[in-house]
Design an enzyme around this catalytic site. Structure first.
Site, PDB file in Angstrom:
ATOM      1  N   PRO A   1      -6.322 -37.671  14.561  1.00  0.00           N
ATOM      2  CA  PRO A   1      -6.301 -36.418  15.333  1.00  0.00           C
ATOM      3  C   PRO A   1      -5.397 -35.361  14.720  1.00  0.00           C
ATOM      4  O   PRO A   1      -4.527 -35.651  13.906  1.00  0.00           O
ATOM      5  CB  PRO A   1      -5.745 -36.879  16.685  1.00  0.00           C
ATOM      6  CG  PRO A   1      -4.855 -38.033  16.337  1.00  0.00           C
ATOM      7  CD  PRO A   1      -5.549 -38.738  15.197  1.00  0.00           C
TER       8      PRO A   1
ATOM      9  N   LYS B   1       2.668 -41.828   8.576  1.00  0.00           N
ATOM     10  CA  LYS B   1       1.289 -41.974   9.036  1.00  0.00           C
ATOM     11  C   LYS B   1       0.361 -42.336   7.872  1.00  0.00           C
ATOM     12  O   LYS B   1      -0.549 -43.162   8.010  1.00  0.00           O
ATOM     13  CB  LYS B   1       0.806 -40.704   9.719  1.00  0.00           C
ATOM     14  CG  LYS B   1       1.597 -40.297  10.950  1.00  0.00           C
ATOM     15  CD  LYS B   1       1.637 -41.390  12.007  1.00  0.00           C
ATOM     16  CE  LYS B   1       0.380 -41.504  12.818  1.00  0.00           C
ATOM     17  NZ  LYS B   1       0.516 -42.442  13.956  1.00  0.00           N
TER      18      LYS B   1
END
Length: 251
Positions: free
Chosen positions: A198, A173
């Site tokens: 998130p 990520k």
């Protein structure tokens, strides 16, 4: 129920079978957008259409309103065509596993980076895409090192991917988001980009891909965890997260 809009704008949602992406598709369709969703295999297209019809309480969703395309994160095949007439891209797709695979570099990290950069590349080249929204993670910001008490994280903060504390998912990520920002810096003015980071995503399950966050609840209910561990997470409801994606897209 869907709003109706004349000449509604087309949004490409990658990884539409995923937990977050499917909620994004529902919100987009509710607001009257047309959706083109990417799948790893077109064999799931009819199934996903029925999932979204049920979620929207509609009788049908025509091919003009809901389209499907087959795309792979590790290949550039089909991406140019998938961007045709698209105004917005929600790049939600990213590899995630319940157990770490034998070769995480090849199975998690590299596909995440290539998928994000390929999607961004063809969005930039499309001539029609106005804004690109990337689903990253809080993992790209706060992991890797133990922060000092009271530290405030902001857009200048990055996870230290060289830390032994980083899992392959966290690295994937972080490096995928960094690669996208690097592309934007190298191509100023080509495209607007917004990134969503998130935390622990939970919420109603629309279909069998219920997301890794919800897996914790499944394990608790199935008594697969021997003890109830005192844990704390920054939670977000998948429906609110989908709404945030659209706000990033529109504003």
């Amino acid at each position: 129920m869907r709003e109706t809009k004349e000449a509604s704008e087309l949004v490409l949602v990658t990884g539409i079978t995923g937990f977050v992406a499917s909620h994004c598709a529902v919100k987009l369709l509710e607001k009257g957008y047309r959706v083109r969703g990417s799948l790893r295999s077109m064999k799931r297209a009819d199934e996903m259409r029925q999932v979204l019809i049920k979620a929207l309480k509609e009788e049908t969703l025509s091919n003009d309103i809901l389209q499907f395309v087959e795309l792979q994160l590790t290949s550039e095949d089909g991406w140019k065509e998938a961007m045709q007439d698209v105004k917005y891209v929600l790049h939600v797709a990213s590899p995630i596993f319940s157990k770490t695979p034998s070769n995480p570099q090849v199975e998690i990290i590299e596909p995440a980076i290539k998928g994000a950069t390929v999607a961004l590349k063809y969005a930039m080249e499309s001539g029609s895409v106005k804004r690109f929204v990337l689903t990253s993670s809080i993992a790209a910001v706060v992991e890797g090192d133990v922060p000092p008490p009271g530290k405030v994280f902001d857009e200048t903060c990055w996870t230290n991917v060289d830390s032994s504390l980083c899992s392959p998912y966290v690295k994937s990520k972080t490096l995928a988001e960094q690669a996208c920002w690097d592309m934007v810096k190298q191509n100023p003015g080509k495209l607007e980009i917004s990134v969503v980071n998130p935390g622990f995503v939970c919420g109603p399950v629309l279909e069998k891909d219920f997301g890794q966050s919800n897996l914790l609840y499944v394990k608790l209910m199935n008594h697969e965890l021997p003890v109830l561990v005192p844990l704390g997470f920054p939670f977000v409801d998948a429906r609110d997260l989908a709404e945030l994606h659209i706000l990033c897209m529109e504003r």
